[in-house]
Design a protein around this motif. Sequence first.
Motif, short mmCIF file in Angstrom:
data_model
loop_
_atom_site.label_atom_id
_atom_site.label_comp_id
_atom_site.label_asym_id
_atom_site.label_seq_id
_atom_site.Cartn_x
_atom_site.Cartn_y
_atom_site.Cartn_z
N SER A 195 40.62 35.39 53.34
CA SER A 195 39.26 35.76 52.97
C SER A 195 38.70 34.77 51.95
CB SER A 195 39.23 37.17 52.38
OG SER A 195 39.91 37.21 51.15
N PRO A 196 37.37 34.61 51.92
CA PRO A 196 36.76 33.72 50.92
C PRO A 196 37.10 34.13 49.49
CG PRO A 196 35.17 34.29 52.63
CD PRO A 196 36.37 35.16 52.86
N GLU A 197 37.17 35.44 49.24
CA GLU A 197 37.48 35.91 47.89
C GLU A 197 38.88 35.48 47.46
OE1 GLU A 197 34.46 38.53 49.78
OE2 GLU A 197 36.44 37.82 50.37
N LEU A 198 39.83 35.60 48.36
CA LEU A 198 41.19 35.21 48.03
C LEU A 198 41.29 33.70 47.83
CD1 LEU A 198 44.08 36.08 47.59
CD2 LEU A 198 44.48 35.89 50.06
N ILE A 199 40.56 32.93 48.64
CA ILE A 199 40.55 31.48 48.46
C ILE A 199 40.04 31.11 47.07
CG2 ILE A 199 39.45 29.34 49.22
CD1 ILE A 199 39.48 30.46 52.06
N SER A 200 38.97 31.76 46.64
CA SER A 200 38.39 31.44 45.33
C SER A 200 39.33 31.80 44.19
CB SER A 200 37.04 32.15 45.16
OG SER A 200 37.21 33.56 45.17
N ILE A 201 40.10 32.90 44.34
CA ILE A 201 41.08 33.27 43.32
C ILE A 201 42.21 32.26 43.28
CG2 ILE A 201 42.82 34.97 42.69
CD1 ILE A 201 40.12 35.90 41.94
N LEU A 202 42.70 31.84 44.45
CA LEU A 202 43.78 30.86 44.50
C LEU A 202 43.34 29.52 43.91
CD1 LEU A 202 45.30 31.58 48.05
CD2 LEU A 202 46.24 32.19 45.80
N VAL A 203 42.09 29.15 44.14
CA VAL A 203 41.58 27.91 43.54
C VAL A 203 41.58 28.03 42.02
CG1 VAL A 203 39.53 26.46 43.28
CG2 VAL A 203 40.23 27.23 45.55
N LEU A 204 41.22 29.20 41.50
CA LEU A 204 41.24 29.41 40.05
C LEU A 204 42.66 29.26 39.51
CD1 LEU A 204 39.75 30.23 37.45
CD2 LEU A 204 40.17 32.63 38.06
N ALA A 231 35.83 22.63 40.99
CA ALA A 231 36.14 23.79 41.83
C ALA A 231 34.88 24.56 42.20
CB ALA A 231 37.12 24.70 41.10
N ALA A 232 33.96 24.68 41.24
CA ALA A 232 32.70 25.37 41.52
C ALA A 232 31.92 24.65 42.61
CB ALA A 232 31.87 25.47 40.24
N PHE A 233 31.92 23.32 42.55
CA PHE A 233 31.23 22.53 43.57
C PHE A 233 31.90 22.69 44.94
CE2 PHE A 233 30.74 18.23 45.62
CZ PHE A 233 29.43 18.43 46.04
N GLY A 262 22.26 27.38 43.26
CA GLY A 262 23.10 28.57 43.24
C GLY A 262 24.35 28.37 42.39
N ILE A 263 24.90 27.16 42.42
CA ILE A 263 26.09 26.87 41.61
C ILE A 263 25.74 26.84 40.13
CG2 ILE A 263 27.83 25.12 41.08
CD1 ILE A 263 27.72 24.33 44.06
N PHE A 264 24.63 26.16 39.79
CA PHE A 264 24.24 26.05 38.38
C PHE A 264 23.65 27.34 37.82
CE2 PHE A 264 24.08 21.35 39.11
CZ PHE A 264 25.04 21.03 38.16
N ALA A 265 23.41 28.32 38.66
CA ALA A 265 22.88 29.59 38.16
C ALA A 265 23.86 30.25 37.17
CB ALA A 265 22.60 30.54 39.32
N GLY A 266 25.14 29.94 37.30
CA GLY A 266 26.13 30.52 36.40
C GLY A 266 26.39 29.70 35.16
N PHE A 267 25.70 28.56 34.99
CA PHE A 267 25.92 27.74 33.80
C PHE A 267 25.44 28.48 32.56
CE2 PHE A 267 24.72 24.61 30.62
CZ PHE A 267 25.83 23.79 30.58
N PRO A 268 26.29 28.64 31.53
CA PRO A 268 25.93 29.43 30.34
C PRO A 268 25.14 28.62 29.32
CG PRO A 268 28.20 28.72 30.15
CD PRO A 268 27.69 28.18 31.48
N GLY A 269 23.85 28.46 29.55
CA GLY A 269 23.05 27.63 28.66
C GLY A 269 23.03 28.13 27.23
N VAL A 275 33.10 30.96 37.21
CA VAL A 275 33.04 32.42 37.27
C VAL A 275 31.70 32.87 37.86
CG1 VAL A 275 32.90 34.51 35.83
CG2 VAL A 275 34.68 32.81 35.39
N GLY A 276 30.63 32.14 37.55
CA GLY A 276 29.34 32.45 38.14
C GLY A 276 29.35 32.32 39.65
N VAL A 277 30.05 31.30 40.16
CA VAL A 277 30.22 31.16 41.61
C VAL A 277 30.99 32.34 42.17
CG1 VAL A 277 31.28 29.76 43.43
CG2 VAL A 277 30.04 28.65 41.57
N LEU A 278 32.04 32.77 41.46
CA LEU A 278 32.81 33.93 41.90
C LEU A 278 31.94 35.18 41.96
CD1 LEU A 278 36.20 33.55 39.93
CD2 LEU A 278 35.59 32.68 42.18
N GLU A 279 31.08 35.34 40.97
CA GLU A 279 30.18 36.49 40.98
C GLU A 279 29.21 36.41 42.15
OE1 GLU A 279 28.45 36.19 37.10
OE2 GLU A 279 29.91 37.57 36.21
#
Length: 454
Positions: A2-11, A32-34, A47-54, A323-327
Amino acid sequence: MSPELISILVLVVVFVIATTRSVNMGALAFAAAFGVGTLVADLDADGIFAGFPGDLFVVLVGVTYLFAIARANGTTDWLVHAAVRLVRGRVALIPWVMFALTGALTAIGAVSPAAVAIVAPVALSFATRYSISPLLMGTMVVHGAQAGGFSPISIYGSIVNGIVEREKLPGSEIGLFLASLVANLLIAAVLFAVLGGRKLWARGAVAPEDGGTPGKGGGTKTNDTGTGPGSSAGDGTAPAAVAVRPDQDTAGGEGTGIRLNPARVATLVALVVAVLGFDLDAGLTAVTLAVVLSTAWPEDSRRAVGEIAWSTVLLICGVLTYVGVLEEMGTITWAGEGVGGIGVPLLAAVLLCYIGAVVSAFASSVGIMGALIPLAVPFLAQGEIGAVGMVAALAVSATVVDVSPFSTNGALVLAAAPDVDRDRFFRQLMVYGGIVVAAVPALAWLVLVVPGFG
């Protein structure tokens, strides 16, 4: 898969690579976010930069910029010197002065490794001169740094409180600060009793030298580049200053002590204003004060911009962007439901605390907090575990283990110890770090999570 599991393994891969290859975890997280955002989640750049914590970016830059100016103009030297003179020859008080000093530095905005890098060489030199256990002195410095590490304007405090606010969780800035302060204070008291503190009390007072520091021939080494031993481990930060010379006065000559001058007085006032806050944004306030000081004393502040903790900024911004990408792709909800699916909320909570402690002992404390707190959001949303207590337990579990010689703080202490058997000292730090990893998460869970705070 699943995409969710892939993203956790990448983390997980990001943590492993950062630990084994000494690559900044934030840079890895951006990559990894990219990759995950583009190839797995089908997100565009926006969409990727939406999680950047300005907001956190400004806080991190602002407080480390202000502290870099304080270090450059000698204000931190003056603080160290003033604290040392308070000892007045009482050997038993030296470890506690170092504990309080590093706590004060991190509480006013110093990056934890930077505070340890400033104080540890002075503290370990005292340990050698007065036959104090280097393990006692080194761990007191590290635990002192963590004791002040979650004040509302500190780096760790700003990061965790910012994450809590972003995730819309109930929070308590003072509660988080007090949890870390009390936990590290209690650990320090136990260490003091076990590692020879009572014998130090029995020795009474000795005749101190100028400031209680080693003589001019025994001053600690200064490394302005921050690339000395131990500066690249763990958290990925490389403090610019690894030692200070309390007996060196840039204004009055060597041996006359550190004196207050207009620049240092103004910097102390700026630090007090930053600490009090006055309901102003911490990041913008710190940047503004730093700019004012830089404008008034450009010579003192010329190097300060280069000494901002850019590696820490990169680390936390990269991890939170991932983490923003994960969300965005639903992984946070998926993982939270998985933890909650254990069926025993208290068991899930203690497992999260141990995950934070084990990973943080070998990797980044702020990185693991930035990943674990969002992962716990759906689990906390069930309402069976108090969010305030859980966040505090995670914060304590992930930071007290920084005594590990594999972390930045532990490595700095190991590198700063003069005239010791380093192999033996390394084994002592490793054994003590293992004890902390085994015991503290369970105790933090028992005291902070089980009662259901928040």
